[in-house]
Enzyme design. Structure first.
Site, PDB file in Angstrom:
ATOM      1  N   CYS A  49       0.822  -1.216   0.000  1.00  0.00           N
ATOM      2  CA  CYS A  49       0.000   0.000   0.000  1.00  0.00           C
ATOM      3  C   CYS A  49       0.854   1.262   0.000  1.00  0.00           C
ATOM      4  O   CYS A  49       0.463   2.287  -0.559  1.00  0.00           O
ATOM      5  CB  CYS A  49      -0.911   0.033   1.221  1.00  0.00           C
ATOM      6  SG  CYS A  49      -1.926  -1.436   1.467  1.00  0.00           S
ATOM      7  N   SER A 472     -12.905  -5.849   8.185  1.00  0.00           N
ATOM      8  CA  SER A 472     -12.143  -5.320   7.063  1.00  0.00           C
ATOM      9  C   SER A 472     -13.100  -4.818   5.994  1.00  0.00           C
ATOM     10  O   SER A 472     -14.240  -5.279   5.888  1.00  0.00           O
ATOM     11  CB  SER A 472     -11.267  -6.433   6.476  1.00  0.00           C
ATOM     12  OG  SER A 472     -10.846  -6.112   5.173  1.00  0.00           O
TER      13      SER A 472
END
Length: 557
Positions: A49, A472
Site C-alpha cells: 500500500c 475489514s
C-alpha cells in the site's frame, strides 16, 4: 496572503539561531519569506500500500518549490492490516490512526508550518491524516498513494480477499492446496492499496468528496503515470490554497460530511468509514452521529458493482468515471449538496459541470440511479438490547439480511477461526466474537479471517457474525460490528451465553438477544470486568483513553 505562521521561526533578529538550523537543511535568504509546507510522507516497505509513496513525495516536493513554497519532508508510520490480520499485531491497526494523527500534528505545529501535504496508502493513513488536518486547520491537501491493480488467475480478477477466502475453501474441500498457493502468488501484483472498495479506497473517496484531494485522484492506480502527475498538481494547488487562505474547516462542513456518507453508500464502501467519519467529524467539531448514516442510507441506493460483494475493482471504477461520475449522478438526483467547496475553491456543482449526467454505456461498474444494485445503502445501523448505542451491519451481497439463531460464543478472533476451520459452525448459527472492542481488544481488530473463512465454506448467506470488533473493508455477508457498548465495559454482548437466541434483522434495524430485561439485569450482577490485558505500552495507554466506537473510537474527546 495572510501573515505566514512560519514567521514565528523565520523573522526577526531573535530568530537568527532558528534560521541557522533552516539554512543547514537548504534554506537561502529568499526562502524565509516563502510558506513552509510539511510533506507528511507515509512511505514504507512494510506494505505494498505504501511502497510507492516516496516517488509521489519527491514529485510533490519539486512542485512545492516550483510553486513558491518551501517543502519540509517528515515521516509518518504505517502498519499493514493485510499482513497483521488475524494476529495479535492487528490490535495496533486502529491505534496507528491516532499515532499518525498525533505525529502529523506534532511535526507541523512544532515547526510552525504554514500548510501540510499528507501522503498515505494503507487504511489508517487516510483517517489519521484527516484527524490531524482537522485539528490543525492549516491549509492542507491529501495525496492517496493509489489502488493496486487486480491480480489475475485464469482470467479471473483477484484481490487480497481472494486469498483469505481460499483458506476457507481449502478447509471445506472446495479447492486444493495447489490452487491456494496459486491464488496467494497472483492476487497482489504490485504497489498500491487493496484493490476492491475496501477501507483504503473507501476513505480516499471520502477525502475526495470532502474536497481535500483532487477530483478523480482517489481511484487512480498506484503505478500509473497519472498518479505522479496528480501529486505534482496537488502540491501546486496547496500552495495556491495557502495564498488564498483556504482551510480544512472551511470545507469540512456538515453538508460535506453528509455528501461523503452518501457517496460511500453509493459505492458500497467499507464499514470502517462509519468509525472514521465519526472520528474526523468529531475532531472538526461537526455534529455527525451514527444515526445520520441510517438516515442517509434510507434514501441513497448502491449504484456501483464493486468487490468485495460485487464484480469489479477500483481501477474499473476509475475507467468508468471515478468518484466524480458517482457524485454527478447523486447530484442530479438531489442526494448530495452541490454548494460544498473543495481545496481549489470550486463548488461541487462547478467542478462536476463537465461530467456526463449518466454513466458511460460501455461499462457495468456504475449503474444509473434508476437501476441500482440495491435500492437502499448497504451499511445499516442496528440497535436493540445488544447494541443500545448502535452497531454497523454490512448487508451488501445478502439476499435476506434477517436471521435468528443460537449464539456460538468466542472470546477472541483466534478461537473463532479455529472453530470455523474445524467445520464446527453450521447454517443458522449466530457467531459472537466479543472482547475485541476498542477497550477490550484493545484496538478493535478486524475480523476478516473468520468472515472470509465462513464465505469460503459457502455459509456467507446462512450464518451471521456479530462482534464488538471491526470488519475489514473486504468483508461481506451478514455481519454486524462496532457493537456498543462493548463487552469490556459491561455491554450486553458480554452477558450472552452459548445457545441464547439472537436476532439480526437489518430490515427492521434490530439486533437483540431473546432475553428479558430482568434476566439481563441478573446476568449483569454476576458479570466481572475483565482484567486489563496490557499493563505498559501503547495498547495499555490506548485502552485507558479510547472512546466508544459509536463516537468513532477517538482518544481526545
Amino acid at each position: 496572503m495572510n501573515k505566514l505562521r512560519s514567521s514565528a521561526i523565520t523573522q526577526g533578529v531573535q530568530r537568527s539561531p532558528n534560521r541557522s538550523m533552516l539554512r543547514a537543511v537548504g534554506f537561502n535568504d529568499e526562502d524565509f519569506n516563502k510558506p513552509i509546507i510539511g510533506v507528511a510522507n507515509g512511505y514504507s516497505t512494510i506494505t505494498p500500500c505504501n511502497m510507492g509513496l516516496n516517488k509521489l513525495a519527491l514529485k510533490a516536493e519539486e512542485s512545492i518549490k516550483r510553486s513558491g513554497g518551501m517543502p519540509q519532508m517528515f515521516g509518518t508510520i504505517t502498519v499493514s492490516d493485510g499482513i497483521s490480520m488475524g494476529t495479535e499485531g492487528m490490535k495496533y491497526s486502529l491505534v496507528s490512526r491516532e499515532v499518525i494523527a498525533d505525529s502529523i500534528e506534532t511535526a507541523c505545529n512544532a515547526q510552525s508550518m504554514d500548510g501540510v501535504l499528507a501522503i498515505g496508502g494503507c487504511d489508517k493513513n487516510m483517517p489519521g491524516a484527516m484527524i490531524a488536518i482537522a485539528r490543525m486547520n492549516i491549509p492542507s491537501i491529501f495525496i492517496y498513494g493509489g489502488t493496486i491493480k487486480p491480480g489475475k488467475l485464469y482470467g479471473e480478477d483477484l484481490t487480497v480477499v481472494s486469498a483469505f477466502e481460499a483458506v476457507g475453501q481449502l478447509t471445506s474441500g472446495k479447492i486444493t492446496e495447489e490452487r491456494l498457493i496459486q491464488v496467494e502468488k497472483n492476487c497482489i501484483p504490485g504497489a498500491g492499496s487493496c484493490g476492491g472498495m475496501f477501507t483504503a479506497n473507501t476513505m480516499s473517496a471520502v477525502i475526495e468528496v470532502l474536497g481535500l484531494s483532487l477530483p478523480h485522484s482517489s481511484t487512480m492506480a498506484a503505478e500509473d503515470l497519472e498518479k505522479e502527475l496528480s501529486a505534482d498538481k496537488s502540491a501546486e494547488i496547496l500552495v495556491s490554497a495557502i495564498k488564498k487562505d483556504i482551510r480544512p474547516l472551511d470545507l469540512m462542513t456538515k453538508k460535506a460530511f453528509e455528501n461523503a456518507i452518501s457517496v460511500i453508500m453509493a459505492i458500497g464502501g467499507s464499514t470502517n468509514a462509519v468509525l472514521h467519519i465519526l472520528a474526523i467529524a468529531n475532531t472538526a467539531g461537526i455534529d455527525i452521529n451514527i444515526n445520520d448514516f441510517e438516515r442517509i442510507r434510507q434514501k441513497v441506493p448502491v449504484i456501483c458493482d464493486l468487490k468485495p460483494s460485487g464484480k469489479y475493482v477500483t481501477v474499473d471504477l476509475h475507467k468508468a468515471g471515478g468518484i466524480p461520475q458517482v457524485m454527478k449522478i447523486l447530484l442530479n438526483a438531489g442526494l448530495i449538496h452541490g454548494d460544498c467547496k473543495n481545496i481549489e475553491g470550486k463548488t461541487i456543482s462547478e467542478y462536476l459541470q463537465n461530467i456526463p449526467d449518466k454513466p458511460p454505456t460501455n461499462q457495468n461498474v456504475i449503474r444509473d440511479i434508476h437501476d441500482p444494485l440495491y435500492k437502499k445503502g448497504h451499511l445499516a445501523i442496528l440497535k436493540g438490547n445488544l447494541a443500545s448505542e448502535g452497531s454497523v451491519a454490512k448487508i451488501s451481497g445478502v439476499k435476506n439480511p434477517v436471521l435468528t439463531g443460537p449464539a456460538k460464543i468466542f472470546e477472541s478472533e483466534e478461537d473463532c477461526l479455529k472453530s470455523i476451520l474445524n467445520n464446527d459452525i453450521k447454517a443458522g448459527d449466530v457467531v459472537v466474537i466479543r472482547n475485541e472492542g476498542p477497550v477490550g481488544g484493545p484496538g478493535m481488530r478486524e475480523m476478516l479471517a473468520p468472515t472470509s473463512a465462513i464465505v469460503g465454506q459457502g455459509l456467507g448467506e446462512k450464518v451471521a457474525l456479530i462482534t464488538d470488533g471491526r470488519f475489514s473493508g473486504g468483508t461481506y455477508g451478514l455481519v454486524v460490528g462496532h457493537i456498543a457498548p462493548e463487552a469490556a465495559v459491561g455491554g450486553n454482548i458480554a452477558l450472552i451465553k452459548e445457545g441464547d437466541l439472537i436476532t439480526v434483522d437489518a430490515v427492521k434495524q434490530l439486533i437483540e438477544v431473546n432475553l428479558s430485561d430482568e434476566e439481563l439485569k441478573k446476568r449483569k450482577k454476576d458479570w466481572v470486568k475483565p482484567i486489563q490485558k496490557y499493563k505498559r505500552g501503547i495498547l495499555s495507554k490506548y485502552s485507558r483513553i479510547v472512546s466508544t466506537s459509536s463516537l468513532g473510537a477517538v482518544t481526545d474527546l
